[in-house]
Design a protein around this motif. Structure first.
Motif, PDB file in Angstrom:
ATOM      1  N   UNK B 107       0.843  -1.202   0.000  1.00 45.93           N
ATOM      2  CA  UNK B 107       0.000   0.000   0.000  1.00 45.93           C
ATOM      3  C   UNK B 107       0.879   1.252   0.000  1.00 45.93           C
ATOM      4  N   UNK B 108       1.915   1.206   0.822  1.00 46.23           N
ATOM      5  CA  UNK B 108       2.854   2.330   0.880  1.00 46.23           C
ATOM      6  C   UNK B 108       3.512   2.527  -0.490  1.00 46.23           C
ATOM      7  N   UNK B 109       3.869   1.434  -1.120  1.00 47.25           N
ATOM      8  CA  UNK B 109       4.494   1.479  -2.446  1.00 47.25           C
ATOM      9  C   UNK B 109       3.567   2.173  -3.445  1.00 47.25           C
ATOM     10  N   UNK B 110       2.294   1.740  -3.438  1.00 48.45           N
ATOM     11  CA  UNK B 110       1.326   2.304  -4.398  1.00 48.45           C
ATOM     12  C   UNK B 110       1.150   3.807  -4.185  1.00 48.45           C
ATOM     13  N   UNK B 111       0.983   4.192  -2.913  1.00 47.50           N
ATOM     14  CA  UNK B 111       0.714   5.617  -2.666  1.00 47.50           C
ATOM     15  C   UNK B 111       1.950   6.455  -2.973  1.00 47.50           C
ATOM     16  N   UNK B 112       3.131   5.886  -2.688  1.00 45.45           N
ATOM     17  CA  UNK B 112       4.343   6.650  -2.974  1.00 45.45           C
ATOM     18  C   UNK B 112       4.575   6.782  -4.482  1.00 45.45           C
ATOM     19  N   UNK B 113       4.198   5.756  -5.198  1.00 47.40           N
ATOM     20  CA  UNK B 113       4.330   5.782  -6.664  1.00 47.40           C
ATOM     21  C   UNK B 113       3.443   6.896  -7.225  1.00 47.40           C
ATOM     22  N   UNK B 114       2.224   6.952  -6.714  1.00 48.26           N
ATOM     23  CA  UNK B 114       1.301   7.996  -7.188  1.00 48.26           C
ATOM     24  C   UNK B 114       1.826   9.388  -6.841  1.00 48.26           C
ATOM     25  N   UNK B 115       2.346   9.501  -5.635  1.00 51.58           N
ATOM     26  CA  UNK B 115       2.864  10.799  -5.192  1.00 51.58           C
ATOM     27  C   UNK B 115       4.020  11.249  -6.083  1.00 51.58           C
ATOM     28  N   UNK B 116       4.954  10.336  -6.349  1.00 44.86           N
ATOM     29  CA  UNK B 116       6.102  10.696  -7.189  1.00 44.86           C
ATOM     30  C   UNK B 116       5.663  11.045  -8.606  1.00 44.86           C
ATOM     31  N   UNK B 117       4.714  10.284  -9.116  1.00 46.35           N
ATOM     32  CA  UNK B 117       4.214  10.580 -10.466  1.00 46.35           C
ATOM     33  C   UNK B 117       3.539  11.943 -10.500  1.00 46.35           C
ATOM     34  N   UNK B 118       2.792  12.233  -9.418  1.00 40.83           N
ATOM     35  CA  UNK B 118       2.116  13.528  -9.336  1.00 40.83           C
ATOM     36  C   UNK B 118       3.106  14.670  -9.313  1.00 40.83           C
ATOM     37  N   UNK B 119       4.132  14.511  -8.492  1.00 45.60           N
ATOM     38  CA  UNK B 119       5.147  15.567  -8.397  1.00 45.60           C
ATOM     39  C   UNK B 119       5.870  15.728  -9.730  1.00 45.60           C
ATOM     40  N   UNK B 120       6.105  14.613 -10.375  1.00 43.41           N
ATOM     41  CA  UNK B 120       6.785  14.647 -11.662  1.00 43.41           C
ATOM     42  C   UNK B 120       5.943  15.403 -12.687  1.00 43.41           C
ATOM     43  N   UNK B 121       4.627  15.128 -12.648  1.00 43.42           N
ATOM     44  CA  UNK B 121       3.726  15.797 -13.598  1.00 43.42           C
ATOM     45  C   UNK B 121       3.706  17.301 -13.339  1.00 43.42           C
ATOM     46  N   UNK B 122       3.687  17.661 -12.048  1.00 43.40           N
ATOM     47  CA  UNK B 122       3.663  19.090 -11.720  1.00 43.40           C
ATOM     48  C   UNK B 122       4.926  19.759 -12.233  1.00 43.40           C
ATOM     49  N   UNK B 123       6.047  19.079 -12.002  1.00 43.70           N
ATOM     50  CA  UNK B 123       7.313  19.670 -12.435  1.00 43.70           C
ATOM     51  C   UNK B 123       7.348  19.806 -13.952  1.00 43.70           C
ATOM     52  N   UNK B 124       6.857  18.770 -14.639  1.00 46.90           N
ATOM     53  CA  UNK B 124       6.858  18.800 -16.103  1.00 46.90           C
ATOM     54  C   UNK B 124       6.000  19.951 -16.602  1.00 46.90           C
TER      55      UNK B 124
END
Lengths: 182, 299
Positions: B107-124
């Motif tokens: 569960x931690x893996x899934x939520x962290x994956x989403x968080x990193x993807x979200x941050x990546x999208x914001x940065x992009x």
């Protein structure tokens, strides 16, 4: 001026035996150390954690025994990683870090937990017999790694020479106790 | 006799390896030839090693307590390193195996994956927007101070990190609402130009009216108006350049009206994908940016 001024200041704090300084150093180094050795030496997380503890023990001993002193030839982080690399090398393991981390001379091996406990017990027995003033002084010198100036300050003795003489008197007393003990 | 030659201080220094090599060697030779001296040195060494062992035990106890406090953080770090390809094969395998057997870790893996993807999208997105702004600056030939591009990128990353850390979840969610996205993407068109003829004048009037509806927040009305305009455009005789301009503006405005009117469905998504994938479309970059935002972690 030294290239590693900040690291030398930090080393001074570590040499003072401050728990806070050691905790902070431990916390700062743990993550980069684990990541480096998991990636570069293909260690698993538990192995990397164990290697970090073994490396910290050697680093701590080098600080305590004043083997690591200013002026530094590398940052503390590089020095620590160098110990880790040599520990692995002594175990016959290799990584892809060659030429990246300098050589750091380390002891052949850390004794086993069992051996360590036996050695520590011996000294605990002697300290219980030696008397309060000697025990206090020897603990400051050999357990906390205080320099004479700091011991003098801690014990309220104005003369460092007096502290040095008392230290060797106490060590001699301990040696005699050990001789009787055997 | 030995202590007349070598003081206890020297023997201590010898045991601790602090003597110069020459003196160290001399004591070693003496130890080899004098059993009594060897015995005394051995006792001192035992004492010093005992102290060292005590100090190590003390450090180990502390390290165990410090590492206990870092256990949760270490799982997060491990997942982050896995996701950013910072692990070797053994550690990667550990993460993969643990995900299968440890539900909390997965569960931690899934939520962290989403968080990193979200941050990546914001940065992009932030970076893409910044690039557009720099291009605009360059086109306007505004005398601006030249900055190293990496400093600019780092500034953006730092701004985002600050925004995320102090702005909080609610703020970010709000920034990604349909209305906020619409407001950030909508630009009033340039209505005027050199078109002629009664039909075309009528079209222009309707085009203006549709935009007024959009600007006034009457999204349902705007959707109807832009849909009508889209149909009318097919039969309108315009020069190719003008026609393309109106077609692309109507396409995009209709999508924005649907976005602000909360009418996001499959048809909306496929039209958005079409615009984002059309190299010649005026609003391609905006459409691509909107796609990412709609899929963002913050929504």
């Amino acid at each position: 001026m030294s290239k590693y001024r900040e690291d030398e200041d930090r080393l001074e704090e570590l040499q003072s035996g401050s728990d806070l300084a050691w905790k902070s150093f431990y916390e700062d180094m743990r993550s980069p150390f684990r990541m480096f050795f998991m990636k570069r030496a293909s260690l698993g997380p538990e192995e990397a954690g164990q290697l970090f503890h073994d490396t910290m023990i050697i680093f701590h001993r080098n600080v305590l025994r004043r083997k690591l002193v200013a002026p530094l030839k590398s940052s503390l982080k590089t020095y620590l990683f160098g110990i880790g690399k040599n520990v692995l090398r002594k175990e016959g393991r290799k990584g892809d870090w060659e030429a990246e981390i300098p050589e750091v001379s380390i002891e052949a091996a850390i004794e086993s937990v069992h051996e360590r406990a036996a050695k520590a017990d011996l000294v605990r027995r002697l300290l219980a017999k030696i008397g309060e003033s000697c025990r206090e002084l020897l603990e400051l010198v050999y357990l906390k790694g205080y320099v004479m100036e700091a011991v003098a300050k801690e014990l309220g003795i104005t003369n460092e020479g007096t502290v040095r003489k008392r230290k060797f008197d106490c060590l001699k007393k301990m040696r005699l106790l050990l001789e009787e003990d055997r | 006799m030995d202590e007349k030659v070598y003081t206890l201080e020297e023997i201590e220094a010898f045991c601790l390896g602090r003597l110069p090599t020459e003196k160290q060697k001399a004591i070693e030779e003496r130890i080899a030839e004098d059993e009594s001296f060897q015995h005394r040195v051995g006792l001192i060494r035992s004492i010093l090693e005992g102290f060292l062992a005590m100090a190590t035990e003390d450090l180990e106890e502390k390290m165990n307590s410090w590492s206990g406090g870092l256990a949760a953080q270490e799982d997060e770090e491990l997942i982050e390193w896995y996701l950013t390809d910072e692990l070797g094969p053994k550690a990667k395998q550990y993460v993969e195996e643990r995900r299968k057997t440890d539900t909390a870790f997965d569960t931690l893996f899934q939520s962290q994956k989403r968080l990193l993807e979200g941050l990546d999208a914001i940065q992009t997105d932030a970076f893409a927007n910044q690039l557009t702004a720099w291009e605009r600056e360059a086109q306007e030939e505004t005398p601006v101070r030249s900055l190293n591009p990496w400093i600019k990128r780092l500034s953006i990353a730092a701004s985002i990190a600050l925004l995320v850390s102090i702005g909080g979840w609610g703020y970010m969610k709000n920034q990604y609402s349909n209305q906020k996205l619409f407001a950030s993407l909508y630009q009033s068109p340039n209505i005027g130009g050199t078109l002629g003829g009664a039909t075309i004048d009528q079209f222009k009037e309707e085009f203006s009216a549709a935009h007024r509806s959009l600007q006034g927040g009457e999204y349902a009305v705007a959707i109807r108006q832009f849909t009508t305009l889209s149909n009318e455009l097919e039969g309108l005789e315009l020069d190719p350049l003008a026609k393309t301009y109106y077609e692309q503006n109507v396409d995009w405005s209709l999508l924005l009206a649907k976005l602000a009117g909360n009418q996001i469905n499959d048809g909306f998504r496929s039209e958005l994908a079409r615009i984002a994938g059309d190299e010649s479309h005026e609003y391609r970059l905006q459409a691509s940016s909107l796609q990412k935002k709609l899929d963002s972690f913050w929504r």
